[in-house]
Design a protein around this motif. Structure first.
Motif, PDB file in Angstrom:
ATOM      1  N   LEU A  30       0.841  -1.201   0.000  1.00 54.99           N
ATOM      2  CA  LEU A  30       0.000   0.000   0.000  1.00 54.99           C
ATOM      3  C   LEU A  30       0.876   1.250   0.000  1.00 54.99           C
ATOM      4  O   LEU A  30       1.913   1.288   0.664  1.00 54.99           O
ATOM      5  N   ALA A  98       1.526 -14.746  -4.543  1.00 52.28           N
ATOM      6  CA  ALA A  98       0.282 -15.469  -4.229  1.00 52.28           C
ATOM      7  C   ALA A  98      -0.940 -14.876  -4.934  1.00 52.28           C
ATOM      8  O   ALA A  98      -2.059 -15.302  -4.681  1.00 52.28           O
ATOM      9  N   ARG A  99      -0.717 -13.917  -5.827  1.00 55.13           N
ATOM     10  CA  ARG A  99      -1.871 -13.245  -6.446  1.00 55.13           C
ATOM     11  C   ARG A  99      -2.562 -14.117  -7.482  1.00 55.13           C
ATOM     12  O   ARG A  99      -1.939 -14.958  -8.108  1.00 55.13           O
ATOM     13  N   GLY A 104      -7.134 -13.112  -2.032  1.00 54.15           N
ATOM     14  CA  GLY A 104      -7.901 -11.904  -1.707  1.00 54.15           C
ATOM     15  C   GLY A 104      -9.364 -12.249  -1.447  1.00 54.15           C
ATOM     16  O   GLY A 104      -9.967 -11.802  -0.466  1.00 54.15           O
ATOM     17  N   GLU A 132     -12.854   1.300   1.501  1.00 53.78           N
ATOM     18  CA  GLU A 132     -12.489   2.323   0.526  1.00 53.78           C
ATOM     19  C   GLU A 132     -11.309   1.819  -0.288  1.00 53.78           C
ATOM     20  O   GLU A 132     -10.569   0.944   0.151  1.00 53.78           O
ATOM     21  N   SER A 133     -11.136   2.440  -1.448  1.00 56.04           N
ATOM     22  CA  SER A 133      -9.982   2.073  -2.259  1.00 56.04           C
ATOM     23  C   SER A 133      -9.562   3.281  -3.093  1.00 56.04           C
ATOM     24  O   SER A 133     -10.411   4.073  -3.521  1.00 56.04           O
ATOM     25  N   ASN A 146      -3.721  -2.063 -14.219  1.00 59.07           N
ATOM     26  CA  ASN A 146      -3.810  -3.479 -13.848  1.00 59.07           C
ATOM     27  C   ASN A 146      -4.201  -3.659 -12.395  1.00 59.07           C
ATOM     28  O   ASN A 146      -5.028  -4.505 -12.056  1.00 59.07           O
ATOM     29  N   LEU A 147      -3.593  -2.848 -11.531  1.00 56.95           N
ATOM     30  CA  LEU A 147      -3.897  -2.968 -10.103  1.00 56.95           C
ATOM     31  C   LEU A 147      -5.345  -2.555  -9.837  1.00 56.95           C
ATOM     32  O   LEU A 147      -6.065  -3.217  -9.082  1.00 56.95           O
ATOM     33  N   ALA A 149      -7.771  -2.725 -11.924  1.00 55.26           N
ATOM     34  CA  ALA A 149      -8.611  -3.802 -12.466  1.00 55.26           C
ATOM     35  C   ALA A 149      -8.673  -4.957 -11.471  1.00 55.26           C
ATOM     36  O   ALA A 149      -9.737  -5.527 -11.221  1.00 55.26           O
ATOM     37  N   ARG A 151      -8.281  -4.827  -8.266  1.00 52.73           N
ATOM     38  CA  ARG A 151      -9.106  -4.442  -7.117  1.00 52.73           C
ATOM     39  C   ARG A 151     -10.599  -4.535  -7.449  1.00 52.73           C
ATOM     40  O   ARG A 151     -11.374  -5.143  -6.712  1.00 52.73           O
ATOM     41  N   LEU A 154     -11.833  -8.056  -7.821  1.00 55.16           N
ATOM     42  CA  LEU A 154     -11.941  -8.696  -6.508  1.00 55.16           C
ATOM     43  C   LEU A 154     -13.200  -8.190  -5.787  1.00 55.16           C
ATOM     44  O   LEU A 154     -13.968  -8.983  -5.219  1.00 55.16           O
ATOM     45  N   PHE A 155     -13.428  -6.891  -5.834  1.00 52.76           N
ATOM     46  CA  PHE A 155     -14.595  -6.319  -5.140  1.00 52.76           C
ATOM     47  C   PHE A 155     -15.894  -6.908  -5.713  1.00 52.76           C
ATOM     48  O   PHE A 155     -16.819  -7.231  -4.972  1.00 52.76           O
ATOM     49  N   ARG A 157     -16.235  -9.804  -7.224  1.00 50.80           N
ATOM     50  CA  ARG A 157     -16.287 -11.227  -6.869  1.00 50.80           C
ATOM     51  C   ARG A 157     -16.826 -11.447  -5.459  1.00 50.80           C
ATOM     52  O   ARG A 157     -17.530 -12.426  -5.201  1.00 50.80           O
TER      53      ARG A 157
HETATM   54  C1  LIG Z   1      -5.976  -6.543  -5.206  1.00 53.42           C
HETATM   55  C2  LIG Z   1      -5.423  -7.823  -4.603  1.00 53.42           C
HETATM   56  C3  LIG Z   1      -5.754  -7.834  -3.100  1.00 53.42           C
HETATM   57  C4  LIG Z   1      -6.125  -9.020  -5.294  1.00 53.42           C
HETATM   58  O1  LIG Z   1      -5.786 -10.213  -4.584  1.00 53.42           O
HETATM   59  P1  LIG Z   1      -5.796 -11.655  -5.286  1.00 53.42           P
HETATM   60  O2  LIG Z   1      -5.532 -12.662  -4.246  1.00 53.42           O
HETATM   61  O3  LIG Z   1      -4.878 -11.644  -6.455  1.00 53.42           O
HETATM   62  O4  LIG Z   1      -7.311 -11.758  -5.789  1.00 53.42           O
HETATM   63  P2  LIG Z   1      -8.088 -13.104  -6.179  1.00 53.42           P
HETATM   64  O5  LIG Z   1      -7.117 -14.135  -6.670  1.00 53.42           O
HETATM   65  O6  LIG Z   1      -8.972 -13.472  -5.050  1.00 53.42           O
HETATM   66  O7  LIG Z   1      -8.929 -12.615  -7.437  1.00 53.42           O
HETATM   67  C5  LIG Z   1     -10.188 -11.954  -7.302  1.00 53.42           C
HETATM   68  C6  LIG Z   1     -10.637 -11.504  -8.679  1.00 53.42           C
HETATM   69  O8  LIG Z   1      -9.755 -10.481  -9.156  1.00 53.42           O
HETATM   70  C7  LIG Z   1      -9.205 -10.849 -10.406  1.00 53.42           C
HETATM   71  N1  LIG Z   1      -7.832 -10.362 -10.484  1.00 53.42           N
HETATM   72  C8  LIG Z   1      -6.854 -10.501  -9.559  1.00 53.42           C
HETATM   73  N2  LIG Z   1      -5.740  -9.921  -9.999  1.00 53.42           N
HETATM   74  C9  LIG Z   1      -6.016  -9.407 -11.210  1.00 53.42           C
HETATM   75  C10 LIG Z   1      -5.257  -8.672 -12.165  1.00 53.42           C
HETATM   76  N3  LIG Z   1      -3.978  -8.369 -11.958  1.00 53.42           N
HETATM   77  N4  LIG Z   1      -5.881  -8.276 -13.301  1.00 53.42           N
HETATM   78  C11 LIG Z   1      -7.173  -8.586 -13.518  1.00 53.42           C
HETATM   79  N5  LIG Z   1      -7.934  -9.266 -12.648  1.00 53.42           N
HETATM   80  C12 LIG Z   1      -7.361  -9.682 -11.518  1.00 53.42           C
HETATM   81  C13 LIG Z   1      -9.253 -12.366 -10.406  1.00 53.42           C
HETATM   82  O9  LIG Z   1      -9.220 -12.883 -11.732  1.00 53.42           O
HETATM   83  C14 LIG Z   1     -10.583 -12.603  -9.733  1.00 53.42           C
HETATM   84  O10 LIG Z   1     -11.635 -12.273 -10.612  1.00 53.42           O
HETATM   85  P3  LIG Z   1     -12.500 -13.401 -11.350  1.00 53.42           P
HETATM   86  O11 LIG Z   1     -12.916 -14.325 -10.242  1.00 53.42           O
HETATM   87  O12 LIG Z   1     -13.599 -12.608 -11.945  1.00 53.42           O
HETATM   88  O13 LIG Z   1     -11.560 -14.036 -12.308  1.00 53.42           O
HETATM   89  C15 LIG Z   1      -3.902  -7.970  -4.835  1.00 53.42           C
HETATM   90  O14 LIG Z   1      -3.613  -7.731  -6.199  1.00 53.42           O
HETATM   91  C16 LIG Z   1      -3.062  -7.001  -3.997  1.00 53.42           C
HETATM   92  O15 LIG Z   1      -2.732  -7.284  -2.862  1.00 53.42           O
HETATM   93  N6  LIG Z   1      -2.707  -5.842  -4.540  1.00 53.42           N
HETATM   94  C17 LIG Z   1      -1.882  -4.844  -3.806  1.00 53.42           C
HETATM   95  C18 LIG Z   1      -2.604  -4.282  -2.586  1.00 53.42           C
HETATM   96  C19 LIG Z   1      -4.008  -3.804  -2.900  1.00 53.42           C
HETATM   97  O16 LIG Z   1      -4.270  -3.239  -3.936  1.00 53.42           O
HETATM   98  N7  LIG Z   1      -4.915  -4.029  -1.951  1.00 53.42           N
HETATM   99  C20 LIG Z   1      -6.300  -3.654  -2.102  1.00 53.42           C
HETATM  100  C21 LIG Z   1      -6.501  -2.303  -1.549  1.00 53.42           C
HETATM  101  S1  LIG Z   1      -8.224  -1.874  -1.550  1.00 53.42           S
END
Ligand SMILES: CC(C)(COP(=O)(O)OP(=O)(O)OC[C@H]1O[C@@H](n2cnc3c(N)ncnc32)[C@H](O)[C@@H]1OP(=O)(O)O)[C@@H](O)C(=O)NCCC(=O)NCCS
Length: 250
Positions: A30, A98-99, A104, A132-133, A146-147, A149, A151, A154-155, A157
């Protein structure tokens, strides 16, 4: 790694090496202006909440069998149940290795369960969970897009919806007196049906976030700046917050 091999648990000890690894991951994932000092989070661990106070949770995730190894920490989520208000997820982050394995999603699910249990224990409803994000300003770089997207996907889902029509002005934690950080607000309706999140109720919810979390109220610049004249709030799918329809290849 498969999702069903992932374990989530609640951190209770700030000195535990895995909790320390969560602190490092928190700082790596973050931006400084988006986060409070890790020490504030550490301080809440293992404490019983005061009556009516925030019921705080720091959740950690790792592959099964690796829970004691700081190198395998897959992610963290931190938030609380706020009695009389709802669930508030402050932060979530997943280690880069682990992404896109569902970590997430799993952390959100565990957090929803934790605040549901708080509400039940306190004999309260859980009308919603809010978080919030920070959406990067346009034009976004490819990495920012990309980030964002990731987020919003994930929201979506996890059942989160975007509060369209408001930029939530939050304090800048990186710099005293720095520019406010505009955040997007996401809400997952829980005990209250979606149809009841009317523009008026949403305004109360977002105002409540200011009052309960940031201690700002009407008359404070951040509060008033969040609600410019004529703003009208509504809940729409999270992907409408932008970015999710412009995902690069997996
Ligand atoms: C955002 C974050 C938490 C996602 O975590 P994650 O474990 O990779 O998410 P998941 O594997 O559970 O995926 C959830 C959904 O997001 C999608 N997704 C994850 N990473 C993606 C990427 N880089 N591009 C597009 N989609 C993505 C997955 O495909 C999935 O969607 P789907 O089920 O429709 O296919 C992670 O990228 C992260 O930690 N980022 C940095 C910190 C951050 O941004 N935190 C959130 C602050 S609000």
């Amino acid at each position: 790694m498969r999702v069903e091999r992932l374990v989530c648990w609640e951190a209770a000890d700030a000195a535990d090496p895995v909790t320390r690894a969560a602190g490092r991951l928190y700082e790596q994932t973050l931006d400084p202006d988006e986060r409070i000092p890790w020490a504030w989070i550490e301080r809440s661990l293992g404490r019983t909440a005061a009556p009516g106070g925030w019921q705080k949770h720091l959740l950690l995730a790792a592959p099964a069998g690796k829970e004691d190894d700081p190198g395998w920490l897959a992610g963290y989520a931190y938030g609380a149940f706020l009695p009389g208000y709802g669930g508030y997820l402050c932060y979530v982050g997943v280690a880069p290795w682990a992404r896109r394995f569902g970590v997430g999603t799993k952390l959100f699910g565990e957090f929803f369960r934790a605040v549901r249990a708080d509400a039940d224990r306190l004999g309260e409803r859980l009308p919603f969970v809010v978080w919030e994000s920070h959406r990067p300003a346009e034009p976004m770089t490819a990495a920012e897009r990309n980030l964002w997207a990731a987020r919003t996907r994930l929201f979506d889902r996890v059942g989160g919806r975007w509060v369209e029509g408001v930029d939530f002005l939050s304090p800048n934690f990186a710099e005293d007196g720095g520019e406010p950080v505009p955040l997007q607000v996401l809400v997952k309706p829980v005990d209250r049906p979606l149809a009841e999140f009317t523009p008026r109720r949403l305004r109360r919810l977002v105002g409540g976030l200011h009052e309960r979390v940031y201690r700002n109220g009407p008359g404070d610049a951040l509060y008033d700046g969040t609600f410019p004249p004529g703003c009208r709030l509504r809940l729409v799918p999270a992907r409408r917050a932008g970015g999710a329809d412009r995902v690069t290849s997996r």
